[in-house]
Design a protein around this motif. Structure first.
Motif, PDB file in Angstrom:
ATOM      1  N   ARG A 139     123.512 -89.929   0.424  1.00 55.08           N
ATOM      2  CA  ARG A 139     124.378 -90.504   1.449  1.00 55.08           C
ATOM      3  C   ARG A 139     124.376 -92.027   1.321  1.00 55.08           C
ATOM      4  N   ILE A 140     125.566 -92.605   1.408  1.00 59.26           N
ATOM      5  CA  ILE A 140     125.680 -94.053   1.287  1.00 59.26           C
ATOM      6  C   ILE A 140     126.559 -94.568   2.418  1.00 59.26           C
ATOM      7  N   GLY A 141     126.165 -95.672   3.010  1.00 64.13           N
ATOM      8  CA  GLY A 141     126.902 -96.231   4.138  1.00 64.13           C
ATOM      9  C   GLY A 141     127.296 -97.681   3.903  1.00 64.13           C
ATOM     10  N   ARG A 142     127.948 -98.267   4.898  1.00 56.94           N
ATOM     11  CA  ARG A 142     128.448 -99.628   4.764  1.00 56.94           C
ATOM     12  C   ARG A 142     127.324-100.640   4.536  1.00 56.94           C
ATOM     13  N   THR A 143     126.180-100.418   5.153  1.00 57.70           N
ATOM     14  CA  THR A 143     125.083-101.371   4.976  1.00 57.70           C
ATOM     15  C   THR A 143     124.672-101.454   3.517  1.00 57.70           C
ATOM     16  N   GLU A 144     124.518-100.293   2.876  1.00 55.80           N
ATOM     17  CA  GLU A 144     124.144-100.274   1.456  1.00 55.80           C
ATOM     18  C   GLU A 144     125.261-100.827   0.584  1.00 55.80           C
ATOM     19  N   LEU A 145     126.507-100.487   0.901  1.00 56.85           N
ATOM     20  CA  LEU A 145     127.642-100.998   0.126  1.00 56.85           C
ATOM     21  C   LEU A 145     127.745-102.519   0.233  1.00 56.85           C
ATOM     22  N   ASP A 146     127.651-103.024   1.446  1.00 56.78           N
ATOM     23  CA  ASP A 146     127.803-104.466   1.648  1.00 56.78           C
ATOM     24  C   ASP A 146     126.660-105.257   1.013  1.00 56.78           C
ATOM     25  N   ALA A 147     125.503-104.598   0.829  1.00 62.60           N
ATOM     26  CA  ALA A 147     124.351-105.286   0.232  1.00 62.60           C
ATOM     27  C   ALA A 147     124.442-105.357  -1.287  1.00 62.60           C
ATOM     28  N   LEU A 148     125.378-104.632  -1.904  1.00 66.30           N
ATOM     29  CA  LEU A 148     125.514-104.660  -3.353  1.00 66.30           C
ATOM     30  C   LEU A 148     125.961-106.043  -3.815  1.00 66.30           C
ATOM     31  N   ASP A 149     125.389-106.502  -4.913  1.00 63.71           N
ATOM     32  CA  ASP A 149     125.639-107.837  -5.449  1.00 63.71           C
ATOM     33  C   ASP A 149     127.141-108.096  -5.601  1.00 63.71           C
ATOM     34  N   PRO A 150     127.704-109.088  -4.874  1.00 64.30           N
ATOM     35  CA  PRO A 150     129.147-109.352  -4.966  1.00 64.30           C
ATOM     36  C   PRO A 150     129.566-110.013  -6.270  1.00 64.30           C
TER      37      PRO A 150
END
Length: 331
Positions: free
Chosen positions: A51-62
């Motif tokens: 399961r993946i959520g916005r917190t994990e997505l937003d923390a990915l290196d931009p």
């Protein structure tokens, strides 16, 4: 490699290719689908899902490019901070109706309402396991720009998408959006959503460049000489998302067998192989583990860089990861 061939009847055709092999007739295929037992084509055990959520997505290196496996050929990309979808299918079934047809083996790793705002959405063709009307209906106001092969603008417009948001491309035409460059490339397949519209729209693979890194997404394709041409024209492909599933001797030139997936990867000259088009829907007669197991065996023998991510796993392009056979002990 010529651009798509469209006849006087308005239908698209695959250019002639020496690798092409004949498909069985419609009656033979439907007879097999209706009456042949598909032993092991569906898992008995639960498919693992991260399961993946916005917190994990937003923390990915931009500053990096990330690929999140949603299932089958559906992927969420985070390309240097911008979010993209490829062939998103969130419905329970890959079918024109939700009371019959191929049913998901697993839930998506996140729900539609958990998706971030989407900068771009890429479609390879109009089959139900790649173009899902319910998903498009939900996303139609939540996607800045759509990139599709010829003929699919009308499909999306019928689903409520503003046609001015849709970039419709022939093979080898390009476009850019939000710092990402896209090129529609050849594929060896077919299209259609009913018995009466076969090949009325184009199918395509895609080259997607973000920064200095280039991704290749095969869409659906049988093996053809075009993979070599795509590799030569691309110059460098950092990761190739290649289909591997739903192959069959009755339709040998429509999908890639595991051995053909390996050959296509070599033809492309890509740096890493990433398997798609398996582990979510029952669309063939092989064992559900067969696509991944056969490719993994070859990759191990030949020391090829293989990625078979768990559903919901994040792969960051160009960064080390340890690949595992997550399906090994599942029935």
């Amino acid at each position: 490699m010529p651009s798509a061939q469209r006849g006087e009847d308005g239908l698209y055709r695959n250019p002639a290719d020496p690798s092409d092999r004949p498909t069985q007739g419609t009656w033979a295929i439907w007879s097999r689908l209706l009456f042949e037992t598909q032993d092991g084509a569906e898992p008995r055990d639960a498919i693992p899902v991260h399961r993946i959520g916005r917190t994990e997505l937003d923390a990915l290196d931009p500053a990096a490019n990330h690929i999140i496996r949603l299932g089958h050929s559906s992927h969420l990309l985070k390309l240097r901070g911008t979010y993209w979808l490829i062939d998103p299918v969130f419905s329970e079934r890959a079918s024109p109706v939700q009371w019959a047809g191929p049913k998901r083996f697993h839930a998506p790793p996140l729900s539609l309402d958990e998706l971030p705002p989407i900068d771009g959405l890429v479609l390879s063709h109009d089959h139900y396991d790649h173009l899902d009307e319910a998903t498009i209906a939900y996303l139609r106001e939540r996607v800045q720009r759509y990139f599709v092969p010829l003929g699919l603008r009308a499909r999306l417009q019928a689903m409520g998408v503003d046609p001015q948001r849709v970039s419709e491309l022939d093979w080898w035409q390009g476009a850019s959006h939000a710092g990402v460059q896209l090129t529609a490339a050849p594929a060896h397949h077919f299209s259609g959503r009913t018995l009466w519209d076969r090949n009325s729209t184009l199918w395509a693979s895609w080259l997607i460049q973000s920064g200095e890194e280039r991704l290749y997404f095969s869409g659906d394709s049988g093996y053809f000489q075009g993979f070599k041409t795509i590799g030569e024209r691309a110059g460098r492909i950092d990761i190739a998302l290649l289909e591997n599933g739903a192959y069959d001797s009755y339709w040998p030139s429509v999908h890639l067998s595991p051995e053909e997936t390996i050959q296509a990867f070599k033809d492309l000259g890509a740096q890493q192989l990433y398997l798609v088009h398996n582990s979510t829907f029952n669309l063939g007669f092989h064992h559900w583990r067969d696509p991944m197991e056969r490719v993994a065996d070859i990759a191990e023998r030949e020391s090829l860089p293989l990625a078979t991510p768990v559903i919901g796993e994040v792969l960051t392009v160009g960064r080390p990861r340890q690949n595992v056979r997550w399906w090994k002990d599942l029935r």
